[in-house]
Design a protein around this motif. Structure first.
Motif, PDB file in Angstrom:
ATOM      1  N   GLU A 150       0.857  -1.184   0.000  1.00 17.76           N
ATOM      2  CA  GLU A 150       0.000   0.000   0.000  1.00 17.76           C
ATOM      3  C   GLU A 150       0.902   1.246   0.000  1.00 17.76           C
ATOM      4  O   GLU A 150       1.619   1.464  -0.960  1.00 17.76           O
ATOM      5  CB  GLU A 150      -0.970  -0.033   1.184  1.00 17.76           C
ATOM      6  N   CYS A 151       0.870   2.039   1.070  1.00 19.51           N
ATOM      7  CA  CYS A 151       1.744   3.219   1.125  1.00 19.51           C
ATOM      8  C   CYS A 151       2.567   3.231   2.399  1.00 19.51           C
ATOM      9  O   CYS A 151       3.080   4.281   2.801  1.00 19.51           O
ATOM     10  CB  CYS A 151       0.922   4.498   1.013  1.00 19.51           C
ATOM     11  N   TRP A 152       2.701   2.051   3.046  1.00 18.21           N
ATOM     12  CA  TRP A 152       3.392   1.977   4.331  1.00 18.21           C
ATOM     13  C   TRP A 152       4.733   1.286   4.200  1.00 18.21           C
ATOM     14  O   TRP A 152       4.984   0.558   3.229  1.00 18.21           O
ATOM     15  CB  TRP A 152       2.522   1.242   5.359  1.00 18.21           C
ATOM     16  N   LEU A 153       5.584   1.481   5.202  1.00 19.43           N
ATOM     17  CA  LEU A 153       6.905   0.860   5.199  1.00 19.43           C
ATOM     18  C   LEU A 153       7.252   0.421   6.623  1.00 19.43           C
ATOM     19  O   LEU A 153       7.214   1.236   7.548  1.00 19.43           O
ATOM     20  CB  LEU A 153       7.960   1.851   4.693  1.00 19.43           C
ATOM     21  N   PRO A 154       7.595  -0.862   6.822  1.00 21.64           N
ATOM     22  CA  PRO A 154       8.003  -1.312   8.167  1.00 21.64           C
ATOM     23  C   PRO A 154       9.305  -0.633   8.602  1.00 21.64           C
ATOM     24  O   PRO A 154      10.152  -0.290   7.771  1.00 21.64           O
ATOM     25  CB  PRO A 154       8.202  -2.821   7.989  1.00 21.64           C
ATOM     26  N   ASP A 155       9.469  -0.465   9.894  1.00 23.42           N
ATOM     27  CA  ASP A 155      10.689   0.155  10.419  1.00 23.42           C
ATOM     28  C   ASP A 155      11.939  -0.620  10.039  1.00 23.42           C
ATOM     29  O   ASP A 155      13.012  -0.041   9.852  1.00 23.42           O
ATOM     30  CB  ASP A 155      10.602   0.258  11.943  1.00 23.42           C
TER      31      ASP A 155
END
Length: 678
Positions: A150-155
């Motif tokens: 989607e538009c997220w990114l894990p740390d």
């Protein structure tokens, strides 16, 4: 910093003179941990960060305190933000009140160039941009891809690149002579390595050479490693460094009835052996989306009662030694609900001899009533000593209940390794066999550390130290590798190389080097081309990576031998007072790059100097919280602090893999002795 949207709008459309004459207030900055920095005087109380952590991440770690002009955004008590997606509040903040703490004051926005890349730590392959200045990666931000992240990114993907600056980066080829390391040129190192491999093949036979690779290698590197092994004449090749069970050759390959994107549409999810929020953060977000928007019923069968950002309808928390037995009871409930017999084969008899319990019946009923049900097999199921049996039982349950099975592959590019054929050949040994009972005279290893990246670090280190020759292609040289290796060839880290990754959906995503390799380091495909040329192996005359990609595309899909399941009709052979270790790989310890990211290692998730027991287990051993305990496993021993938590089932001890303490211990999942330290 040149990135504030409101500043841009004010410059373009606002007045040249401020109308604000009142005294401005000053707000004390908050300490949110090692990843996110704050300038709270800038905050306009838009609550984007609050709503993200509450609605998307599901942790509700920020909120508003005070009233009127005294309102502030803060944690409710002085604490860090522990969400695995916490870095996304940096992207959401419109005024720069929340910024990237490790990147802070490093570069201006207009000095950097955006390079597309993907996350290389889990099987999702989250899309991202590396922002690069002068050939150095300065920071990472998400890149939109609805089907993947989607538009997220894990740390883990956002902050791991800081590990590239580690002091133990390998910058020059090195050879060990008389126990001392010395830097040499590439030609000398390659000639030494090729002569050593040829010598072992002539003296002991090519069968005595083992080729092992990290799942983080690109698909092209896996292909060339397999090709090199075939040219040498050894079938002993593998990338599945954390898999113990040899019964099913498919273990470690993805098996998805539905694409990962569809998990957001589920109305029932059953997780088996999975700490999804830490192992696959984006998939965990999709399960939360299903729970929040579809009121999906989420259930799990796990060795730990892990905290998830959604409510669980039913939980089966059992020690790891009872995981196959409990899943068989779920399968028995599935057949009983359908009024069918499980069959007369060995697996069918194993299921039929089990009786369904209340918890198993409820799970099966929820899955049977679902329009879009999913069964997820996670990392703990894959690394279990009876992983083949667990997978076979999951397939029976999915088929009987007509739900989608998602057998997730191992970390990073595990699926790409299967596509490239980097698995044992005919009569070939697995990684576990090569490093335990069937040790080889020589090893060619690619980009892993034996003390941290193998299922049994004591056995792996012993096998490599006893070998006549160990040739390591590596980006980092820790103490374990310096002790075991005889030749070290400097490898460009994954963000510094071209190639491709294949995610769990089978989608092949291309990588274009985002940064320059340090020193004399070279991409893996170039090193393997030169090594193959020195060994006079056919097929290594190419000059460009595209030629490797074309050869890989023409390769037929791997064929798997029939599984030989370890089906024990009686599972009660485990002693009542026996402890089993739960050796899950922590979120920020999975590979050399995240282990060297200073920011990630400062988080609470990386504080791993303790073991955890259930209160009843601690009482049985007369132990209290904070006591010092001895643990012993195989030939290894360790002393560490004890914590007590009811989330650990009786008969198990939580002691994670890939930590500094676990390097002295044996298998991540298996019997372990626990006693009070004198």
């Amino acid at each position: 910093g040149g990135e504030c949207e409101l500043q841009d709008l004010a410059m373009g459309y606002g007045r040249s003179v401020s109308r604000f004459t009142e005294r401005k207030r000053v707000v004390k900055d908050k300490n949110l941990g090692p990843l996110v920095s704050t300038d709270m005087t800038r905050c306009i109380h838009c609550t984007r960060c609050v709503r993200f952590l509450e609605e998307i991440a599901g942790t509700a770690e920020l909120g508003g305190i005070g009233r009127g002009e005294n309102t502030e955004i803060s944690t409710f008590i002085e604490r860090n933000i522990d969400s695995e997606l916490s870095g996304n509040i940096i992207d959401l903040c419109p005024v720069g009140a929340l910024t990237n703490k490790p990147f802070r004051f490093s570069a201006r926005a207009w000095e950097m160039t955006a390079r597309p890349y993907i996350g290389t730590h889990d099987c999702v392959g989250s899309n991202l941009f590396y922002h690069v200045r002068g050939g150095t990666i300065m920071r990472s931000v998400p890149r939109d891809n609805e089907a993947v992240n989607e538009c997220w990114l894990p740390d883990r993907d956002r902050y791991s690149h800081f590990g590239l600056q580690s002091d133990d980066r390998v910058k020059h080829p090195r050879i060990k002579q008389n126990g001392e390391w010395r830097d040499v040129d590439w030609e000398t190192a390659l000639e030494f390595a090729s002569s050593a491999l040829a010598s072992v093949a002539s003296q002991h036979g090519a069968d005595q050479i083992g080729v092992l690779a990290s799942p983080r290698a690109t698909t092209e590197e896996h292909f060339l490693l397999k090709k090199l092994a075939d040219g040498l004449g050894t079938p002993h090749t593998d990338h599945r460094l954390r898999i113990v069970d040899d019964s099913d050759p498919r273990l470690g390959s993805a098996y998805l009835y539905r694409p990962m994107e569809d998990l957001s549409k589920a109305d029932a999810v059953f997780m088996v052996g999975s700490h999804l929020s830490h192992d696959q953060p984006i998939l965990n977000h999709r399960v939360r989306t299903a729970w929040r928007t579809n009121q999906a019923k989420v259930m799990d069968l796990n060795p730990v009662a892990w905290d998830f950002p959604f409510d669980l309808t039913n939980r089966l928390i059992v020690p790891p030694q009872h995981l196959p037995e409990t899943l068989a009871r779920v399968a028995a409930a599935a057949y009983a609900l359908a009024g069918k017999n499980a069959g007369e084969d060995q697996l069918g008899q194993f299921i039929s001899s089990r009786s369904a319990e209340t918890g198993a019946n409820t799970i099966v009923e929820n899955l049977q009533q679902a329009n879009q049900g999913f069964l997820i097999l996670g990392d703990q199921a894959l690394q279990h000593p009876q992983a083949g049996l667990i997978r076979a039982l999951a397939e029976r349950i999915a088929n009987e209940l007509n739900i989608a099975l998602m057998a997730l592959p191992g970390a990073a590019n595990s699926q790409g390794a299967f596509v490239a054929g980097m698995i044992p050949g005919n009569q070939g040994l697995s990684a576990h066999a090569m490093l335990n009972d069937h040790r080889r005279a020589a090893y060619l290893i690619h980009d892993f550390e034996p003390a941290f990246d193998t299922v049994n670090p004591v056995a792996a280190s012993k096998a490599l130290n006893q070998a006549e020759m160990v040739i390591a292609l590596t980006s980092f040289a820790g103490p374990d590798l310096l002790e075991a290796a005889d030749v070290i060839l400097p490898l460009a880290a994954v963000p510094e190389t071209d190639g491709s990754y294949v995610n769990a959906d089978g989608q092949r995503q291309w990588l274009k080097a985002a940064a320059k390799p340090v020193g004399e380091a070279r991409p893996g495909w170039k090193i393997l081309r030169m090594l193959g040329d020195h060994l006079k192996v056919d097929g290594f005359e190419f000059t460009h990576l595209s030629e490797v990609e074309n050869a890989l595309d023409r390769q037929p899909a791997p064929e798997f031998a029939e599984a030989k399941l370890d089906v024990r009709m009686e599972q009660s052979h485990h002693a009542a007072d026996e402890f089993w270790r739960i050796g899950a790989v922590p979120m920020y310890r999975g590979d050399g790059l995240v282990r060297r990211s200073e920011a990630l290692q400062k988080t609470d998730h990386s504080q791993l100097d303790y073991a955890v027991l259930h209160p009843s287990s601690a009482e049985k051993l007369s132990l209290n919280e904070g006591d010092s305990i001895h643990v012993a496993q195989a030939e290894g021993k360790a002393t560490l602090r004890l914590e007590i938590d009811a989330g650990i089932p009786p008969g198990a001890v939580w002691l994670p893999a890939a930590s500094d303490i676990s390097t002295e211990l044996g298998s991540a999942f298996g019997p372990i002795q626990v006693e009070r330290s004198a």
